[in-house]
Design a protein around this motif. Sequence first.
Motif, PDB file in Angstrom:
ATOM      1  N   GLY A   2     118.356  -9.645 -22.772  1.00 51.32           N
ATOM      2  CA  GLY A   2     118.547  -8.275 -22.323  1.00 51.32           C
ATOM      3  C   GLY A   2     119.887  -7.671 -22.718  1.00 51.32           C
ATOM      4  O   GLY A   2     120.906  -8.337 -22.730  1.00 51.32           O
ATOM      5  N   GLU A  65     112.352  -9.051 -23.374  1.00 54.76           N
ATOM      6  CA  GLU A  65     112.935  -8.405 -24.549  1.00 54.76           C
ATOM      7  C   GLU A  65     113.160  -9.440 -25.648  1.00 54.76           C
ATOM      8  O   GLU A  65     113.435 -10.607 -25.375  1.00 54.76           O
ATOM      9  CB  GLU A  65     114.267  -7.754 -24.162  1.00 54.76           C
ATOM     10  N   GLY A  94     111.855  -4.309 -27.385  1.00 58.24           N
ATOM     11  CA  GLY A  94     113.118  -4.479 -28.097  1.00 58.24           C
ATOM     12  C   GLY A  94     113.154  -3.660 -29.364  1.00 58.24           C
ATOM     13  O   GLY A  94     112.145  -3.077 -29.781  1.00 58.24           O
ATOM     14  N   TYR A 119     112.478   0.942 -21.025  1.00 57.25           N
ATOM     15  CA  TYR A 119     111.618  -0.129 -20.535  1.00 57.25           C
ATOM     16  C   TYR A 119     111.198   0.111 -19.090  1.00 57.25           C
ATOM     17  O   TYR A 119     110.070  -0.227 -18.700  1.00 57.25           O
ATOM     18  CB  TYR A 119     112.341  -1.477 -20.584  1.00 57.25           C
TER      19      TYR A 119
END
Length: 476
Positions: A2, A65, A94, A119
């Motif tokens: 992340g 991610e 991502g 997200y």
Amino acid sequence: MGQNRQFQWFSNPCLIFPVIMAGAATMLKQKGHDVKWVDAVAEGLNKQQYFKIIQNYQPDLIAFETKTPVIRQHWSLINEIKDLLPDTRVVVMGDHVTFNPRETMENSAVDYVLRGGNYDFSLSSLVDYFVGSTDAMPPGFFYRDSGRIESSGEFRLDHDLDKAPLIDRELARWRLYDREYNLMGKPYFYIMSGRDCWWGKCRFCSWSLLYPEFRHRSVGSVLEEIEHLVARYGAREIFDDAGTMMTGDWLRQLCQGLIKRDLNKKVYYSCNMRFGTLKQTDYDLMKKAGFRLLKFGLESARQETLDRLGKGFRVSDIEDGCRMAHKAGLTIHLTMMVGYPWETRDDAMNTFKLAGRLMKSGLADLLQATVLIPYPGTPLWHEAREKGWFLFDHLAYERYDMTEPVLRTKDGDPEAVARICGRIYTVFLNPVYIYRRLSRIRSKESLLFHLRGLRAVRGHLNDFLIRNRFINRHVQ
């Protein structure tokens, strides 16, 4: 993975709190869903331990991610998850998969690819669709329908960021990330006042894939979050991880709000900033408002490089900006890159010399160096493909991890240029720099900060020693 703008292997990693992933978890929890946060990197879990957790938990959905250097590992991981839990939906997101979602759909058993950087709002909308709260799949997803790969349309970034809830930091286990070496006040917390950078023209930046349109929160929303973090957790420092902090009236209103609410007396504020943007009065106001550290992208001491990267400032702006920020009493953290295809070893050394001069003179305080990585989908990546700059197959994604140069250099010596990356960190060992830093220690908090920095520098030097041995063996 992340909140990583870049991917770099470190023996002493800096774990950045994944703000938007944490926002996604918070949104889902507030809608009544059972949410479990697992960060195997931060927790030091191996794959077997991770699989034991998900097997015991039996989730309906796993979302995570990814990034270019580990995308192939994640394709294999997704397949193993689907073998173990065939009814569990897997969502991946991502910058890499935003650029090329079909590639991941074709190379793994993933159920959904979430495109774009919001997200939190997008994942929440997808789950609404799963549970029947809405009839239509939200835009921005690739998915499977009767074996066919389909798209729900282009992703959108029109969400009202002020409507995102305050992050549930306990849910996202904030203490896992409380070890950032260049932030002094502890505990400290990451926030994002904007997504992502209002400049948005740097040709190497992969976050422009996630946020082709810049959006930001209101000053009131940001102040509310800071007050919450101070009151709830006793926050001593805030790092605002917007790609570049807003300037002009927005910044002045934020500073005035911090002062009016006495937050400048309770918490440090740090952020990313650009050269050639602020005046002395801006820096002075920021210092008064409690700002402590500013991160600047120096990138190169060569004007042609700054122009080709789309940085939008002059080399002279670098020293001018450092001088004004230093005069205001702010800490300056410089970031730079080496390995540009149009630069020589001498050009990289000039960047090293500029950084060293700024550090030893006291106009800059901290330094970070990386090997240039042309992440897939960025303008630099497209240009590198067109001009044949890659040193290896451009699809060898695992080699985009900063352990070696990726692109050819003008003088045909990319290995020597890459080694300068490690040499840059030796600036921290300069006696003049060391004396100046030690002379500024005035408290236990400051002493602990410098000790954390020393450990980080030692780790960086060790990483680059290993990396240089790798370069000598493997670069062709």
